[in-house]
Write an enzyme that holds these catalytic residues in place. Structure first.
Site, mmCIF file in Angstrom:
data_model
loop_
_atom_site.group_PDB
_atom_site.id
_atom_site.type_symbol
_atom_site.label_atom_id
_atom_site.label_comp_id
_atom_site.label_asym_id
_atom_site.label_seq_id
_atom_site.Cartn_x
_atom_site.Cartn_y
_atom_site.Cartn_z
ATOM 1 N N LYS A 1 25.882 124.911 -4.736
ATOM 2 C CA LYS A 1 25.954 126.171 -4.084
ATOM 3 C C LYS A 1 24.601 126.167 -3.326
ATOM 4 C CE LYS A 1 30.454 127.063 -4.797
ATOM 5 N NZ LYS A 1 31.382 127.111 -3.691
ATOM 6 N N SER B 1 28.045 131.726 -5.000
ATOM 7 C CA SER B 1 28.115 132.280 -6.410
ATOM 8 C C SER B 1 26.658 132.446 -6.940
ATOM 9 C CB SER B 1 28.576 130.832 -7.114
ATOM 10 O OG SER B 1 28.562 131.090 -8.568
ATOM 11 N N TYR C 1 27.140 122.644 -10.494
ATOM 12 C CA TYR C 1 27.873 123.453 -9.781
ATOM 13 C C TYR C 1 27.056 124.475 -9.027
ATOM 14 C CZ TYR C 1 30.747 127.536 -8.618
ATOM 15 O OH TYR C 1 31.398 128.545 -7.815
HETATM 16 N N1 UFG Z 1 33.817 132.707 -22.295
HETATM 17 C C1 UFG Z 1 34.138 132.523 -23.961
HETATM 18 N N2 UFG Z 1 35.221 131.774 -24.105
HETATM 19 C C2 UFG Z 1 36.136 131.702 -23.182
HETATM 20 C C3 UFG Z 1 35.840 131.548 -21.965
HETATM 21 C C4 UFG Z 1 34.586 132.056 -21.416
HETATM 22 O O1 UFG Z 1 33.423 132.877 -24.600
HETATM 23 O O2 UFG Z 1 37.175 131.054 -23.752
HETATM 24 C C5 UFG Z 1 32.385 133.282 -21.976
HETATM 25 C C6 UFG Z 1 31.391 132.317 -21.584
HETATM 26 O O3 UFG Z 1 30.783 131.569 -22.228
HETATM 27 C C7 UFG Z 1 30.706 133.141 -20.550
HETATM 28 C C8 UFG Z 1 31.833 134.277 -20.096
HETATM 29 O O4 UFG Z 1 32.818 134.191 -21.057
HETATM 30 O O5 UFG Z 1 29.998 133.721 -21.324
HETATM 31 C C9 UFG Z 1 32.363 134.046 -18.917
HETATM 32 O O6 UFG Z 1 32.961 132.856 -18.663
HETATM 33 P P1 UFG Z 1 33.837 132.500 -17.376
HETATM 34 O O7 UFG Z 1 33.898 130.992 -17.790
HETATM 35 O O8 UFG Z 1 34.746 133.455 -17.264
HETATM 36 O O9 UFG Z 1 33.027 132.754 -16.194
HETATM 37 P P2 UFG Z 1 31.586 132.055 -15.695
HETATM 38 O O10 UFG Z 1 30.412 133.241 -15.851
HETATM 39 O O11 UFG Z 1 31.139 130.901 -16.392
HETATM 40 O O12 UFG Z 1 31.487 131.621 -14.215
HETATM 41 C C10 UFG Z 1 31.730 132.334 -13.254
HETATM 42 C C11 UFG Z 1 32.626 131.573 -12.206
HETATM 43 C C12 UFG Z 1 31.541 130.405 -11.553
HETATM 44 C C13 UFG Z 1 30.269 131.257 -11.435
HETATM 45 C C14 UFG Z 1 29.732 132.145 -12.340
HETATM 46 C C15 UFG Z 1 28.632 132.948 -11.801
HETATM 47 O O13 UFG Z 1 33.589 130.909 -12.600
HETATM 48 O O14 UFG Z 1 32.280 129.967 -10.451
HETATM 49 O O15 UFG Z 1 30.738 133.001 -12.507
HETATM 50 O O16 UFG Z 1 28.455 134.115 -12.409
HETATM 51 F F1 UFG Z 1 29.570 130.283 -10.977
#
Ligand code: UFG
Length: 323
Positions: free
Chosen positions: A145, A117, A141
């Site tokens: 990885k 990741s 997490y």
């Molecule tokens: N976000 C919001 N509101 C929500 C959900 C998410 O503002 O309801 C924001 C998060 O704070 C983040 C962005 O949208 O800034 C993306 O969030 P996601 O949860 O969609 O994805 P992440 O970037 O947190 O995580 C993903 C994968 C992980 C991985 C990561 C690496 O789920 O497994 O990308 O970039 F580690």
């Protein structure tokens, strides 16, 4: 035809890769404990419902099925949960991967594709981030990885394994035929939550933080279409079987969208408006994650064909309204 064993093949990304493998005529075996995956997502292959903790049982599957290569997707994936319950992540991700690697060693199987990741980078200094950047994860997490990647590096050094660690950025979208799609029980990802809000299943969508050092104050991510990612796995596999060198490769398109941009696009594609609330930062979120994908294009000749946020949202939306 080549035999491929997929762990976590009933999960979101695993099941899309299984579909592509099946369509291309590979012989597929799947190990999944169905803790978060579902049977409906498995379109090809033979499934063993097993936990990777059960090393002896995994070993008998390996001896029976005799795969040439293993694709390892199984694991826990929710960043926020990993902050609250780190031990679950160290056990499920690191512990179970070690069990699997021990079984592989005993069964003399040494080709391994690992679902890593972008979370291994933490808050990168250089954007787009190259694979050579230091690994400084900022949540458990990402730590798990990075630890597994290190274990694989040591095993390769000792001549025990050939591996590719694919560092996924933000995977999105659903299979274009609409047969399978994101099947999370716990919906935490931005696009999926926005779709739930568009559908009326969530009263509003919360933006986690509007004070980040980015153009509009919200986090920026590199969203990659799940079938382009699936293709990268097949290329990585063939590369290893052709005697390719072990390494880690970024899987992203090399550009990013902010949370606000994603929300606007979801509203446009779904033609539905929904309430958006500006909230506080979520723990463990880096401000910007964008892949430098030079290496994967060069080494695997990966040519992504669905670099379109609209397409990712459209396929996920079609899946969402169908299910
Ligand atoms: N976000 C919001 N509101 C929500 C959900 C998410 O503002 O309801 C924001 C998060 O704070 C983040 C962005 O949208 O800034 C993306 O969030 P996601 O949860 O969609 O994805 P992440 O970037 O947190 O995580 C993903 C994968 C992980 C991985 C990561 C690496 O789920 O497994 O990308 O970039 F580690």
């Amino acid at each position: 035809m080549l035999k491929v064993l997929v762990t976590g093949g009933a999960g979101y990304i695993g099941s899309h890769v299984v579909k592509l493998l099946g369509e291309r005529g590979y012989q597929v075996g799947i190990i999944d404990n169905l803790s978060s995956g579902s049977l409906k997502q498995v379109l090809y292959g033979k499934l063993w419902v097993l936990d990777l903790k059960e090393r002896e049982k995994v070993l008998s599957v390996l001896k029976e099925f005799k795969p040439e290569v293993l694709l390892h997707f199984a694991g826990s994936i929710v960043v926020e949960e990993s902050v609250k319950d780190p031990l679950k992540y160290y056990e499920n991700n690191v512990g179970n991967t070690i069990e699997l690697l021990c079984a592989m060693k005993e069964a003399k199987i040494n080709n391994f594709i690992f679902s890593s990741s972008a979370a291994v980078y933490g808050i990168p200094e250089i954007i787009p981030v190259p694979e050579t950047a230091e690994l400084r994860p900022i949540n458990p997490y990402g730590q798990t990885k990075a630890m597994i990647e290190k274990i694989l590096e040591d095993l390769a050094q000792a001549g025990e394994i050939n591996y590719i660690s694919l560092r996924y950025f933000n995977v999105a979208g659903a299979d274009r035929e609409g047969k399978i799609g994101p099947n999370y029980r716990q919906v935490t990802h931005l696009i999926l939550r926005a779709l739930k809000a568009a559908k009326g299943e969530l009263p509003f969508l919360e933006i986690y933080g509007t004070d980040y050092p980015t153009s509009d104050g919200t986090c920026i991510r590199d969203y990659i279409y799940v079938m382009d990612l699936a293709e990268a796995h097949l290329l990585a596999m063939e590369y290893l079987l052709d005697g390719g060198k072990s390494m880690a490769l970024n899987c992203g398109y090399g550009r990013g969208f902010s949370v606000r941009e994603v929300i606007e696009e979801v509203k446009r594609v779904t033609k539905r408006d929904f309430k958006v609330v500006e909230g506080r930062r979520r723990p463990g979120d880096p401000p910007i994650l964008i892949a430098d994908n030079t290496k994967i294009k060069e080494i695997l000749n990966w040519r992504p064909t669905y670099d379109s946020l609209e397409y990712m949202i459209k396929t996920a939306w079609e899946w969402e309204i169908k299910n």
